[in-house]
Design an enzyme around this catalytic site. Structure first.
Site, PDB file in Angstrom:
ATOM      1  N   ASP A   1       0.827  -1.209   0.000  1.00 33.33           N
ATOM      2  CA  ASP A   1       0.000   0.000   0.000  1.00 33.33           C
ATOM      3  C   ASP A   1       0.863   1.262   0.000  1.00 33.33           C
ATOM      4  O   ASP A   1       0.343   2.358  -0.165  1.00 33.33           O
ATOM      5  CB  ASP A   1      -0.938  -0.001   1.218  1.00 33.33           C
ATOM      6  CG  ASP A   1      -2.311  -0.541   0.853  1.00 33.33           C
ATOM      7  OD1 ASP A   1      -2.529  -0.845  -0.336  1.00 33.33           O
ATOM      8  OD2 ASP A   1      -3.171  -0.647   1.746  1.00 33.33           O
TER       9      ASP A   1
ATOM     10  N   ASP B   1     -11.033  -6.411  11.065  1.00 32.66           N
ATOM     11  CA  ASP B   1     -10.952  -7.852  11.284  1.00 32.66           C
ATOM     12  C   ASP B   1     -12.095  -8.340  12.188  1.00 32.66           C
ATOM     13  O   ASP B   1     -12.798  -9.292  11.858  1.00 32.66           O
ATOM     14  CB  ASP B   1      -9.580  -8.236  11.864  1.00 32.66           C
ATOM     15  CG  ASP B   1      -9.072  -7.259  12.912  1.00 32.66           C
ATOM     16  OD1 ASP B   1      -9.808  -6.313  13.241  1.00 32.66           O
ATOM     17  OD2 ASP B   1      -7.953  -7.447  13.413  1.00 32.66           O
TER      18      ASP B   1
HETATM   19  O1  LIG Z   1      -3.640   1.175   4.607  1.00 31.96           O
HETATM   20  C1  LIG Z   1      -3.118   0.192   5.143  1.00 31.96           C
HETATM   21  C2  LIG Z   1      -2.820   0.109   6.524  1.00 31.96           C
HETATM   22  C3  LIG Z   1      -2.217  -1.035   7.027  1.00 31.96           C
HETATM   23  N1  LIG Z   1      -1.911  -2.062   6.206  1.00 31.96           N
HETATM   24  C4  LIG Z   1      -1.255  -3.272   6.763  1.00 31.96           C
HETATM   25  O2  LIG Z   1      -2.055  -3.827   7.769  1.00 31.96           O
HETATM   26  C5  LIG Z   1      -1.264  -4.477   8.730  1.00 31.96           C
HETATM   27  C6  LIG Z   1      -1.693  -4.091  10.133  1.00 31.96           C
HETATM   28  O3  LIG Z   1      -1.533  -2.724  10.336  1.00 31.96           O
HETATM   29  P1  LIG Z   1      -0.774  -2.100  11.589  1.00 31.96           P
HETATM   30  O4  LIG Z   1      -0.761  -0.637  11.397  1.00 31.96           O
HETATM   31  O5  LIG Z   1       0.511  -2.809  11.797  1.00 31.96           O
HETATM   32  O6  LIG Z   1      -1.797  -2.428  12.742  1.00 31.96           O
HETATM   33  P2  LIG Z   1      -1.645  -3.320  14.050  1.00 31.96           P
HETATM   34  O7  LIG Z   1      -2.341  -2.595  15.139  1.00 31.96           O
HETATM   35  O8  LIG Z   1      -0.280  -3.779  14.311  1.00 31.96           O
HETATM   36  O9  LIG Z   1      -2.518  -4.553  13.566  1.00 31.96           O
HETATM   37  C7  LIG Z   1      -3.426  -5.289  14.332  1.00 31.96           C
HETATM   38  O10 LIG Z   1      -4.719  -4.708  14.304  1.00 31.96           O
HETATM   39  C8  LIG Z   1      -5.312  -4.567  13.004  1.00 31.96           C
HETATM   40  C9  LIG Z   1      -6.729  -4.049  13.195  1.00 31.96           C
HETATM   41  O11 LIG Z   1      -6.713  -2.804  13.757  1.00 31.96           O
HETATM   42  C10 LIG Z   1      -5.347  -5.906  12.288  1.00 31.96           C
HETATM   43  O12 LIG Z   1      -5.824  -5.736  10.982  1.00 31.96           O
HETATM   44  C11 LIG Z   1      -3.952  -6.495  12.251  1.00 31.96           C
HETATM   45  O13 LIG Z   1      -3.934  -7.730  11.600  1.00 31.96           O
HETATM   46  C12 LIG Z   1      -3.474  -6.663  13.668  1.00 31.96           C
HETATM   47  O14 LIG Z   1      -2.177  -7.246  13.693  1.00 31.96           O
HETATM   48  C13 LIG Z   1       0.195  -4.133   8.422  1.00 31.96           C
HETATM   49  O15 LIG Z   1       0.805  -5.255   7.844  1.00 31.96           O
HETATM   50  C14 LIG Z   1       0.066  -2.996   7.437  1.00 31.96           C
HETATM   51  O16 LIG Z   1       1.099  -2.993   6.529  1.00 31.96           O
HETATM   52  C15 LIG Z   1      -2.215  -2.005   4.865  1.00 31.96           C
HETATM   53  O17 LIG Z   1      -1.928  -2.939   4.122  1.00 31.96           O
HETATM   54  N2  LIG Z   1      -2.803  -0.886   4.366  1.00 31.96           N
END
Ligand SMILES: O=c1ccn([C@@H]2O[C@H](COP(=O)(O)OP(=O)(O)O[C@H]3O[C@H](CO)[C@@H](O)[C@H](O)[C@H]3O)[C@@H](O)[C@H]2O)c(=O)[nH]1
Ligand SMILES: [Mn+2]
Length: 575
Positions: free
Chosen positions: A140, A445
């Site tokens: 992204d 999710d």
């Molecule tokens: O526009 C976006 C934003 C994020 N991501 C991906 O989504 C994942 C999760 O995003 P992150 O910002 O790391 O959020 P976390 O809080 O670490 O993620 C937790 O919480 C999210 C929900 O809020 C879930 O979707 C994730 O799977 C879970 O690990 C990462 O691999 C990002 O690269 C995208 O592909 N596009």
């Protein structure tokens, strides 16, 4: 084994000690009632000091008590699952389904490409027939640096995958593996180990230095036609769809150094335009579902965040035991593994390890035939993720894969995939509503998992002692606050929306599971009585206003409460 010779592919066993826990919970419940009773009976009269503080305490305690009941529901029914992957192999080794793996990344600075490549390499090295495995990296951030890193990883995978297979290497993330203290006494192994380590370190140096420079040399750009997609107009918020097939696993030339087939590897950056909402990770995953359906179209999809590498090369096989069980498998929509973090200890200050959630609460959801989808480390059935409803006796055909690849060139496949990754493709469609991941919520999710369960499916939670996925959790206060405020907001948003489990889930999932969901979704508002409880009693103490019974009074509390009930409220105040 049952009478007709059927051997299940997995077993479900209730956790030990459930009755003892129930008994213990009942004693606490009784205490909670007594606290409420005490608060109600001794409210200071109008004009007396501390009346409003007392009422506030009562409201907080009612909230805590109700919240405690929600937390208990997911402790009452804890179950554990036990898959039998050897039975799976002996029955289905030649008929294993295709698996599409989606790795999501969004920012080459916050999520360094060298880390993302470790995740990609770890999932490419699963103990699974490579011709049935396709790995899609969704970028992204639309960064040519990430694309370059993937190109490097595709070359290194030709060495890494056979090395993992030959020596049963685990974890299959090179960085994590080379950080281990390995016994190098066997000279043959030591030699190969040294060669692969050197190749890995050289690759990492090239990727890291490209990221540090922030741009790529013309020499590098000449290595692959894909770099021509990044012209001067491309930014991370405004660009065309990019789909580049780096390894075509179905081509007989796509082989590792030992001549064995490699998994398919594809770079995807869906189109972004300022006038279209991109819907964050949910949007990325929906684009990936469509792109993969143009190419490999596997019936099983695994999605992982880019910072969660695979730690168990048999994780796919274990997950398939649930889906492919002849009797219990047909209603299973997804198999969720827990998240586990390697950068924090059990004593972590912010309790990020989620030990209670991952060990108990989620296993308790599973006992009700439900399980929140937690975004990463989850195997889904494609048809169900795309909106299919459950009906009895719906059979799954694991090997009916639409053969779209046959007769089409790579260019044709890439062009067809780009169309479905365009922003306008979803206009007027059910994507983000009934199909794919649900849009409009920060916790996409949770809401997607709930919607799937309310369509009649029964997910599974599998948390083996050997962690299937390992990653990094925020360690500083500011990172932690950003993550928690997003989660809590997203979850409270679900509670206030049409997806509120108490209404949306009514009659569709068990009441205990509805309450369990509320426990997570009410995380944000429970902070209010907590703050009250932290501040007000301290202030009252300073002003000499008692809010709690004295210790000696506590002893006689039971007596007084009894007396009070007897005399219908005429006894003297106990303070
Ligand atoms: O526009 C976006 C934003 C994020 N991501 C991906 O989504 C994942 C999760 O995003 P992150 O910002 O790391 O959020 P976390 O809080 O670490 O993620 C937790 O919480 C999210 C929900 O809020 C879930 O979707 C994730 O799977 C879970 O690990 C990462 O691999 C990002 O690269 C995208 O592909 N596009
Ligand atoms: Mn993350």
């Amino acid at each position: 084994m049952t009478a007709n010779g059927y051997l299940p592919l997995f077993e479900t066993k209730p956790a030990k000690g459930r009755n003892a826990l129930k008994l213990f919970s009942l004693t606490i419940l009784l205490s909670i009632f007594l606290i409420w009773l005490y608060r109600l009976m001794y409210i200071p009269r109008k004009g007396e000091a501390g009346r409003y503080a007392w009422i506030g305490m009562f409201i907080s305690e009612v909230f805590f008590g109700l919240y405690w009941i929600m937390t208990q529901t997911v402790r009452w029914n804890v179950v554990h699952r036990y898959p039998f992957k050897d039975r799976l192999s002996s029955r289905y080794e030649d008929g294993l389904p295709g698996v599409d793996i989606f790795v999501c990344t969004a920012d080459p600075i916050l999520e360094p490409p060298s880390m993302v490549m470790n995740t990609v390499l770890s999932v490419m090295a699963y103990n699974y027939p490579p011709e049935k495995l396709s790995v899609y990296l969704s970028d992204d951030g639309c960064s040519e640096l990430t694309f370059y890193a993937l190109l490097e990883a595709s070359k290194f995978s030709k060495y890494w995958i056979p090395f993992c297979k030959k020596f049963a290497v685990e974890p299959s993330s090179p960085e994590a593996y080379f950080n281990l203290n390995i016994d190098l006494q066997d000279p043959v192994f030591a030699l190969e180990w040294g060669t692969i380590k050197k190749l890995y370190e050289d690759m990492k140096t090239r990727i890291v230095s490209a990221v540090e420079k922030g741009r790529l040399s013309d020499e590098i750009k000449g290595q692959h036609k894909g770099f021509s997609e990044w012209n001067s107009k491309v930014t991370n918020k405004d660009h065309q769809s990019i789909v580049q097939i780096l390894i075509e696993g179905w081509n007989s030339n796509a082989v590792d150094i030992d001549g064995n087939p490699l998994p398919t590897l594809i770079y995807v950056s869906r189109q972004k335009k300022p006038q279209y909402a991109h819907n964050f990770k949910a949007g990325a995953l929906n684009a990936l579902i469509r792109v993969s359906s143009e190419i490999s179209n596997a019936p099983i999809i695994l999605n992982v965040d880019c910072d969660m590498y695979s730690n168990d090369r048999d994780a796919i096989r274990n997950a398939l035991c649930f889906f492919m069980d002849e009797k219990q498998g047909q209603q299973i929509s997804y198999v969720q593994y827990p998240q586990s973090y390697e950068n924090i200890t059990n004593n972590d200050l912010y309790s990020n390890a989620g030990l209670v959630s991952f060990k108990i609460e989620l296993a308790g959801f599973d006992g009700y035939g439900t399980m929140p989808y937690i975004g990463t480390g989850c195997f889904h059935r494609r048809d169900i993720l795309c909106g299919r409803k459950y009906f009895e006796n719906c059979k799954v055909e694991w090997n009916v894969v639409k053969d779209k690849i046959k007769g089409r060139t790579i260019k044709e496949l890439e062009e067809a995939s780009k169309l479905v990754a365009n922003c306008s493709y979803e206009n007027g469609s059910q994507w983000g509503k009934e199909m794919g991941l649900v849009y409009g919520c920060l916790a996409e999710d949770m809401v997607t998992g709930l919607a799937i369960q309310c369509r009649g499916w029964k997910p599974v939670y599998y948390h083996p002692a050997k962690r299937a996925f390992r990653g990094v959790a925020p360690t500083t206060l500011d990172q932690h606050l950003v993550q928690f405020s997003r989660w809590t907001q997203g979850m409270f948003q679900i509670f206030l929306s049409k997806y509120c489990p108490l209404i949306y889930g009514h009659g569709k999932i068990k009441f205990g599971a509805q309450l369990g969901y509320c426990m997570y979704l009410l995380w944000a508002p429970v902070s209010l009585p907590t703050i009250y409880y932290v501040i007000i009693p301290a202030l009252c103490l300073l002003h000499g206003v008692p809010l709690f019974p004295k210790v000696c009074a506590l002893i006689s509390l039971r007596l007084h409460v009894g007396l009070k009930i007897d005399t219908k409220g005429s006894s003297k105040k106990l303070r």
